[in-house]
Design a protein around this motif. Structure first.
Motif, PDB file in Angstrom:
ATOM      1  N   GLU A  62      43.865  39.203  43.027  1.00 48.93           N
ATOM      2  CA  GLU A  62      42.818  39.573  41.984  1.00 48.93           C
ATOM      3  C   GLU A  62      42.758  38.681  40.887  1.00 48.93           C
ATOM      4  O   GLU A  62      41.749  37.965  40.496  1.00 48.93           O
ATOM      5  CB  GLU A  62      42.961  40.996  42.004  1.00 48.93           C
ATOM      6  CG  GLU A  62      42.604  41.966  42.856  1.00 48.93           C
ATOM      7  CD  GLU A  62      43.036  43.374  42.478  1.00 48.93           C
ATOM      8  OE1 GLU A  62      42.244  44.026  43.271  1.00 48.93           O
ATOM      9  OE2 GLU A  62      43.581  43.690  41.534  1.00 48.93           O
TER      10      GLU A  62
ATOM     11  N   LYS B 153      40.064  35.807  39.850  1.00 46.79           N
ATOM     12  CA  LYS B 153      39.251  35.706  38.488  1.00 46.79           C
ATOM     13  C   LYS B 153      39.535  34.426  37.876  1.00 46.79           C
ATOM     14  O   LYS B 153      38.418  34.066  37.260  1.00 46.79           O
ATOM     15  CB  LYS B 153      39.577  37.177  37.827  1.00 46.79           C
ATOM     16  CG  LYS B 153      38.764  37.192  36.703  1.00 46.79           C
ATOM     17  CD  LYS B 153      38.727  38.659  36.266  1.00 46.79           C
ATOM     18  CE  LYS B 153      37.582  38.791  35.262  1.00 46.79           C
ATOM     19  NZ  LYS B 153      37.274  40.087  34.865  1.00 46.79           N
TER      20      LYS B 153
ATOM     21  N   ALA C 141      43.778  36.315  32.629  1.00 46.01           N
ATOM     22  CA  ALA C 141      43.358  37.547  33.465  1.00 46.01           C
ATOM     23  C   ALA C 141      44.619  38.663  33.631  1.00 46.01           C
ATOM     24  O   ALA C 141      44.189  39.957  33.533  1.00 46.01           O
ATOM     25  CB  ALA C 141      42.761  37.014  34.991  1.00 46.01           C
TER      26      ALA C 141
ATOM     27  N   ALA D 122      39.557  41.648  39.309  1.00 43.62           N
ATOM     28  CA  ALA D 122      38.679  40.733  39.945  1.00 43.62           C
ATOM     29  C   ALA D 122      37.490  41.153  40.582  1.00 43.62           C
ATOM     30  O   ALA D 122      37.313  42.049  41.124  1.00 43.62           O
ATOM     31  CB  ALA D 122      39.231  39.568  40.615  1.00 43.62           C
TER      32      ALA D 122
END
Length: 274
Positions: free
Chosen positions: A6, A10, A263, A274
């Protein structure tokens, strides 16, 4: 609960959306971190150990050759009336040189003062210039996750609570350094524990260094090992970067890594994925 996939997804999408600016800021950040950590190679102990092993072999070879040639060199140092007398005996030939003790001491003191001055300048440059720029680069990648960030974020710290940011970043480095002096492993643990301080100050430049350190510690609780594994997941990219003489690192790996790190902070702080 976040996953590596994830965060990396992202991060990749974010830096590709603002590609050239991300590449430039990642290059600036790499320069800042490289300059700040100059001289602290991780392989130093191994290299010195190897050098010592080879040095032992070389010394043994020298001793053998010297014994074969049956030559002897003797050096003695004495002091007389404030002068240091160095006497060298080489196969019966005796030579003596006078070296003023005061001159030697003055030279030694001068070298110490110069070294201290250089170290002090390096610390000040790191605290007042490099650390604020690092925080600005972190802010850029954090904002770039959800919008096209501007390069002006790099110098954000110089116009927004500069003194507080300098203090917060300096205290973070100080605590990590002090823990590193104990043993190597505690220093690594503390570096992960305070990993998010730059993002926290970028998010709230008015926060005190104590609160920033405490918040980073709280956010990283239970996430230090997973973050370490996240870092390890870039090893393949690092190997490819070496094969391309660092070109891949500049134009892809570093902005990818920086965006993924941002992130991580966003996810731990705000629970976004994400």
């Amino acid at each position: 609960m976040w996953t590596r996939k994830e965060l990396k997804t992202k991060g990749k999408e974010a830096f590709k959306r603002n590609y050239w600016k991300s590449v430039l800021v990642a290059l600036i950040l790499a320069f800042v971190l490289g300059t700040a950590s100059a001289g602290s190679g991780s392989g130093g102990s191994f290299g010195s150990g190897a050098a010592q092993r080879f040095g032992i072999v070389e010394e043994e070879q020298k001793e053998e050759s010297s014994s074969d040639e049956e030559e002897s060199i003797t050096v003695s140092v004495t002091e007389d009336d404030g002068n240091m007398i160095v006497t060298t005996t080489d196969n019966g030939e005796v030579t003596a040189e006078q070296m003023p003790t005061e001159a030697i001491l003055a030279f030694a003191v001068t070298m110490v003062v110069v070294c201290v001055f250089i170290i002090a300048i390096a610390i000040l440059f790191d605290a007042f210039i490099l650390n604020p720029i690092e925080m600005g680069c972190r802010k850029f990648f954090f904002k770039n996750l959800d919008e096209s960030a501007q390069l002006s974020n790099v110098v954000y710290a110089f116009d927004h609570n500069y003194k507080n940011i300098v203090k917060g970043m300096f205290m973070k480095d100080l605590f990590i350094t002090l823990w590193s002096l104990l043993f190597f492993i505690p220093g690594i643990i503390k570096s992960y524990q305070y990993r998010l301080v730059a993002y926290i100050l970028a998010d709230n430049s008015e926060m005190s260094y104590k609160d920033a350190l405490a918040e980073s510690k709280a956010l990283m609780k239970g996430n230090k090992w997973r973050t370490f594994v996240l870092d390890l997941s870039f090893i393949g990219w690092e190997l490819l970067s070496i094969l391309t003489c660092g070109i891949l690192s500049i134009f892809y790996v570093e902005p990818y890594r920086c965006s993924t790190d941002a992130a991580l902070y966003e996810t731990l702080k705000y629970g976004k994925a994400a």
